[in-house]
Motif scaffolding. Structure first.
Motif, short mmCIF file in Angstrom:
data_model
loop_
_atom_site.label_atom_id
_atom_site.label_comp_id
_atom_site.label_asym_id
_atom_site.label_seq_id
_atom_site.Cartn_x
_atom_site.Cartn_y
_atom_site.Cartn_z
N GLY A 37 -8.61 -22.52 -80.48
CA GLY A 37 -8.76 -23.66 -81.40
C GLY A 37 -7.44 -24.17 -81.92
O GLY A 37 -6.62 -23.41 -82.43
N ALA A 38 -7.23 -25.47 -81.79
CA ALA A 38 -6.02 -26.10 -82.29
C ALA A 38 -6.37 -27.47 -82.85
O ALA A 38 -7.37 -28.07 -82.45
N ALA A 39 -5.55 -27.92 -83.79
CA ALA A 39 -5.79 -29.23 -84.39
C ALA A 39 -4.48 -29.78 -84.93
O ALA A 39 -3.52 -29.04 -85.16
N VAL A 40 -4.46 -31.10 -85.12
CA VAL A 40 -3.36 -31.77 -85.80
C VAL A 40 -3.99 -32.66 -86.84
O VAL A 40 -4.93 -33.40 -86.55
N PHE A 41 -3.50 -32.56 -88.07
CA PHE A 41 -4.00 -33.45 -89.10
C PHE A 41 -2.87 -33.91 -90.00
O PHE A 41 -1.79 -33.33 -90.02
N ALA A 42 -3.12 -35.00 -90.72
CA ALA A 42 -2.14 -35.58 -91.62
C ALA A 42 -2.00 -34.69 -92.85
O ALA A 42 -2.82 -33.80 -93.10
N ASP A 43 -0.96 -34.92 -93.65
CA ASP A 43 -0.70 -34.12 -94.84
C ASP A 43 -1.88 -34.12 -95.81
O ASP A 43 -2.07 -33.16 -96.55
N ASP A 44 -2.67 -35.18 -95.82
CA ASP A 44 -3.81 -35.26 -96.74
C ASP A 44 -5.07 -34.62 -96.16
O ASP A 44 -6.12 -34.64 -96.79
N GLY A 45 -5.00 -34.07 -94.95
CA GLY A 45 -6.14 -33.41 -94.34
C GLY A 45 -6.94 -34.28 -93.39
O GLY A 45 -7.93 -33.83 -92.83
N THR A 46 -6.52 -35.51 -93.18
CA THR A 46 -7.21 -36.41 -92.26
C THR A 46 -6.98 -35.94 -90.82
O THR A 46 -5.85 -35.72 -90.40
N LEU A 47 -8.06 -35.79 -90.08
CA LEU A 47 -7.99 -35.30 -88.71
C LEU A 47 -7.34 -36.32 -87.79
O LEU A 47 -7.70 -37.49 -87.79
N ILE A 48 -6.40 -35.86 -86.98
CA ILE A 48 -5.76 -36.70 -85.96
C ILE A 48 -6.28 -36.33 -84.59
O ILE A 48 -6.68 -37.18 -83.81
N GLU A 49 -6.29 -35.02 -84.30
CA GLU A 49 -6.75 -34.54 -82.98
C GLU A 49 -7.17 -33.08 -83.11
O GLU A 49 -6.56 -32.32 -83.86
N THR A 50 -8.20 -32.66 -82.36
CA THR A 50 -8.62 -31.27 -82.43
C THR A 50 -9.36 -30.81 -81.18
O THR A 50 -9.94 -31.62 -80.47
N SER A 51 -9.29 -29.51 -80.95
CA SER A 51 -10.13 -28.87 -79.94
C SER A 51 -11.05 -27.85 -80.63
O SER A 51 -11.74 -27.09 -79.97
N MET A 52 -11.02 -27.85 -81.96
CA MET A 52 -11.86 -26.94 -82.75
C MET A 52 -13.24 -27.54 -82.93
O MET A 52 -13.40 -28.76 -82.90
N ASP A 53 -14.23 -26.66 -83.17
CA ASP A 53 -15.54 -27.19 -83.54
C ASP A 53 -15.50 -27.58 -85.02
O ASP A 53 -14.52 -27.30 -85.72
N ASP A 54 -16.54 -28.23 -85.50
CA ASP A 54 -16.56 -28.76 -86.86
C ASP A 54 -16.40 -27.68 -87.92
O ASP A 54 -15.69 -27.86 -88.91
N ILE A 55 -17.07 -26.55 -87.74
CA ILE A 55 -17.00 -25.48 -88.73
C ILE A 55 -15.60 -24.87 -88.77
O ILE A 55 -15.03 -24.66 -89.84
N GLU A 56 -15.05 -24.60 -87.60
CA GLU A 56 -13.72 -24.02 -87.51
C GLU A 56 -12.69 -24.95 -88.16
O GLU A 56 -11.83 -24.51 -88.93
N PHE A 57 -12.79 -26.26 -87.88
CA PHE A 57 -11.86 -27.21 -88.47
C PHE A 57 -12.02 -27.30 -89.98
O PHE A 57 -11.03 -27.36 -90.71
N SER A 58 -13.25 -27.30 -90.47
CA SER A 58 -13.44 -27.40 -91.92
C SER A 58 -12.86 -26.18 -92.64
O SER A 58 -12.31 -26.30 -93.73
N ILE A 59 -12.95 -25.01 -92.03
CA ILE A 59 -12.35 -23.81 -92.61
C ILE A 59 -10.83 -23.92 -92.61
O ILE A 59 -10.16 -23.64 -93.62
N ALA A 60 -10.24 -24.35 -91.49
CA ALA A 60 -8.79 -24.52 -91.40
C ALA A 60 -8.29 -25.55 -92.41
O ALA A 60 -7.26 -25.35 -93.06
N LYS A 61 -9.02 -26.65 -92.56
CA LYS A 61 -8.64 -27.70 -93.50
C LYS A 61 -8.72 -27.19 -94.93
O LYS A 61 -7.82 -27.44 -95.74
N LYS A 62 -9.77 -26.44 -95.26
CA LYS A 62 -9.94 -25.89 -96.60
C LYS A 62 -8.77 -24.97 -96.95
O LYS A 62 -8.19 -25.07 -98.04
N HIS A 63 -8.39 -24.10 -96.02
CA HIS A 63 -7.27 -23.20 -96.27
C HIS A 63 -5.97 -23.97 -96.42
O HIS A 63 -5.13 -23.61 -97.25
N TYR A 64 -5.77 -25.01 -95.61
CA TYR A 64 -4.54 -25.80 -95.72
C TYR A 64 -4.46 -26.50 -97.07
O TYR A 64 -3.44 -26.42 -97.75
#
Length: 73
Positions: A37-64
């Motif tokens: 799982g990998a993703a790129v998002f903006a400083d505010d947490g806006t998703l730019i690109e991802t190979s993560m599923d929705d749950i995995e990304f929401s967890i990564a975003k929450k921690h960030y």
């Protein structure tokens, strides 16, 4: 398989198995737990690109968002 040691060493922050690195495009995040799982998002947490599923990304975003203040580069 990605070089998890290099990804970890290059990371600006690691939280709960997610490696975060500030790049020109935004914040790149890699899930060290599954090695896929990998993703790129903006400083505010806006998703730019991802190979993560929705749950995995929401967890990564929450921690960030909770720990971004510690990621000074």
């Amino acid at each position: 398989m990605p070089d998890l040691q290099k990804i970890s060493d290059d990371a600006d922050m690691i939280v709960c198995g997610f490696a975060y690195k500030k790049t020109n495009e935004g914040i790149s995040v890699f899930d060290l737990n599954n090695g896929k799982g990998a993703a790129v998002f903006a400083d505010d947490g806006t998703l730019i690109e991802t190979s993560m599923d929705d749950i995995e990304f929401s967890i990564a975003k929450k921690h960030y968002l909770a720990n971004a203040k510690y990621m000074e580069v």
